[in-house]
Enzyme design. Structure first.
Site, mmCIF file in Angstrom:
data_model
loop_
_atom_site.group_PDB
_atom_site.id
_atom_site.type_symbol
_atom_site.label_atom_id
_atom_site.label_comp_id
_atom_site.label_asym_id
_atom_site.label_seq_id
_atom_site.Cartn_x
_atom_site.Cartn_y
_atom_site.Cartn_z
ATOM 1 N N ARG A 206 63.567 70.601 23.199
ATOM 2 C CA ARG A 206 62.998 71.037 21.921
ATOM 3 C C ARG A 206 62.754 72.534 21.981
ATOM 4 O O ARG A 206 62.984 73.175 23.010
ATOM 5 C CB ARG A 206 61.663 70.325 21.677
ATOM 6 C CG ARG A 206 60.698 70.483 22.859
ATOM 7 C CD ARG A 206 59.309 69.980 22.576
ATOM 8 N NE ARG A 206 58.492 69.860 23.762
ATOM 9 C CZ ARG A 206 57.872 70.862 24.384
ATOM 10 N NH1 ARG A 206 58.012 72.086 23.923
ATOM 11 N NH2 ARG A 206 57.131 70.658 25.448
ATOM 12 N N LYS B 194 61.675 61.616 34.164
ATOM 13 C CA LYS B 194 61.731 62.682 35.168
ATOM 14 C C LYS B 194 62.595 62.317 36.365
ATOM 15 O O LYS B 194 63.233 63.185 36.961
ATOM 16 C CB LYS B 194 60.309 63.031 35.623
ATOM 17 C CG LYS B 194 59.418 63.550 34.508
ATOM 18 C CD LYS B 194 59.964 64.838 33.925
ATOM 19 C CE LYS B 194 59.193 65.280 32.710
ATOM 20 N NZ LYS B 194 59.462 64.533 31.509
ATOM 21 N N GLU C 195 56.872 63.765 44.769
ATOM 22 C CA GLU C 195 57.668 64.972 44.950
ATOM 23 C C GLU C 195 56.910 65.958 45.827
ATOM 24 O O GLU C 195 55.675 65.965 45.843
ATOM 25 C CB GLU C 195 57.945 65.587 43.569
ATOM 26 C CG GLU C 195 59.015 66.641 43.511
ATOM 27 C CD GLU C 195 59.302 67.026 42.063
ATOM 28 O OE1 GLU C 195 60.354 66.622 41.531
ATOM 29 O OE2 GLU C 195 58.472 67.725 41.456
#
Length: 445
Positions: free
Chosen positions: A293, A116, A200
């Protein structure tokens, strides 16, 4: 076109991929665990191979067994579905090194987006908006505390290697941060083998909006609209709809352009999703993660854009052009997906069991992608998803009306299920207004 396809997955997504493969005249090969031997995807495949016991590590994540099944059946390509090995870059490399076609993005793109922090930094460099946060892992608690002080509380504590809503916690002050940091780090080490933690900015009221992208065989990246995914429990999606009722034409243009830039930044090929957080107060959006995906919720995009995303995946993997004109993509109508899970409708705790009654709704604008039929057993070994009820209409109001009728007509007995929750949601004024956020389920409970 590919002539034979092994589906390295189970349940509804395996059944869904097999359906398209057979429509295209592709020999469909299923792999299954001992626990899943009686499920529809196994019997509907042209050939099926048992790859191990119920434990996913010994079956659906068993790379050696899956590759052996591909070799013994003469499979030409492997489609991983979602979950299990779908975002495992090493598996993608191994498939291709074995001389097989990988139906998915290149391994380097999976690797780039799997972390990430690395993904955030790549997106920022590409001009994709990212929320204020750390550009390197918070090496220890002191580093996390310092980062949070700079970012400003509340903050989200996230596993850098996580995904799908797993490995996250919210801290409103330093005391909470100390608790959440240790909790997330230990969870990440246990689940992902990587304890790296990202700090974050946390937005108390936010919407979860994502964009479907497709990297074409000729190198172009196109966006097939956005999906609203804000109806969630424990950061896990329950309902998705397209288009998002929160997104104006101007905002949509910005969303899609950012998603295309995100795909181009990693040379993306095949289907993927750029997930974002939208601040409804300011209409600012921020990159959350890229799922490399096919998504669970892909059917709402299929219904609104009139495409079969599995077919498009296969065409990209085979080096073929898409079935649609990339320069003339336009949405039509509205679609909503409800995830029918084997869980109680109040606390959403798993409730597996034998299916005594299973009668799917039918009618105009109603589609059911299911993994089970009457007489099957939902076991505790895998995700609780039993089926996806997808409805579409010319307008959002028409789609909601059809959803109400379909939920009422779905006859399901045996395992606990969340159909009563959906009946409640579809009468909820906040949901009906379209002005809702990720806190809607907690407010209903």
């Amino acid at each position: 076109m590919i002539e034979s396809l092994l589906v390295a997955n189970r349940g509804e997504i395996a059944r869904r991929i097999i359906r398209t493969a057979k429509r295209l005249g592709i020999r469909a090969i299923a792999v299954h665990s001992e626990a899943d031997a009686g499920l529809p995807f196994v019997t509907e495949a042209d050939e099926a191979v048992c790859v191990g016991p119920a434990n996913p590590a010994q079956s659906y994540r068993n790379v050696e067994a899956i590759l052996a099944a591909a070799k013994s059946t003469g499979a030409q390509a492997i489609h991983p579905g979602y979950g299990f090995l779908s975002e495992n870059a090493d598996f993608a490399r191994t498939v291709e090194a074995s001389g097989l076609i990988w139906v998915g993005p290149r391994a380097d793109a999976i690797t780039a987006m799997g972390d990430k922090i690395n993904a955030r930094n790549l997106m920022a460099a590409a001009g994709v908006p990212v929320a204020p946060g750390t550009t390197d892992p918070a090496a220890d608690l002191d580093a996390a505390v310092a980062a949070a002080a700079e970012i400003g509380y509340p903050v989200m504590v996230k596993a850098a290697a996580g995904g799908g809503g797993m490995g996250m916690g919210v801290a409103t002050d330093e005391t909470a941060l100390r608790t959440e940091y240790d909790k997330v780090r230990s969870f990440a080490e246990r689940m992902f083998g990587d304890g790296s933690v990202l700090i974050e900015r946390y937005f108390p009221r936010v919407r979860h909006v994502e964009v479907q992208i497709l990297g074409l065989a000729d190198g172009r990246v196109v966006a097939l609209g956005e999906r609203e995914c804000s109806v969630q429990r424990r950061n896990q999606k329950l309902v998705e709809e397209s288009p998002s009722p929160a997104v104006s034409p101007e905002l949509r243009e910005r969303f899609l352009a950012a998603a295309v830039r995100a795909g181009e930044a990693v040379g993306y090929r095949n289907a993927g999703t750029v997930e974002c957080l939208l601040d409804p107060a300011t209409n600012e959006f921020f990159f959350l993660e890229m799922n490399t995906r096919l998504q669970v919720e892909h059917p709402v995009t299929e219904l609104v854009y009139g495409v079969d995303l599995v077919e498009e995946q296969l065409r990209v993997a085979a080096g073929l052009a898409p079935t649609f004109d990339p320069d003339a993509l336009a949405p039509r109508g509205h679609a909503i997906e409800l995830r029918i899970n084997a869980e109680d409708p109040k606390r959403f705790l798993p409730g597996p069991g034998a299916i005594k009654t299973w009668v799917e709704p039918t009618g105009e604008g109603v589609r059911v992608d299911s993994g089970y039929i009457e007489g099957n057993t939902v076991t505790p070994f895998y995700d609780s998803l039993m089926a996806k009820l997808i409805v579409s209409g010319a307008t959002r109001a028409e789609a909601i009306a059809r959803a109400k009728g379909a939920v009422a007509a779905f006859e399901l007995a045996g395992p606990k299920n969340n159909l009563p929750f959906f009946a409640e949601l579809l009468e909820n004024e906040e949901f009906l207004s379209g002005d809702y956020d990720t806190g809607i389920v907690s407010r209903m409970r």
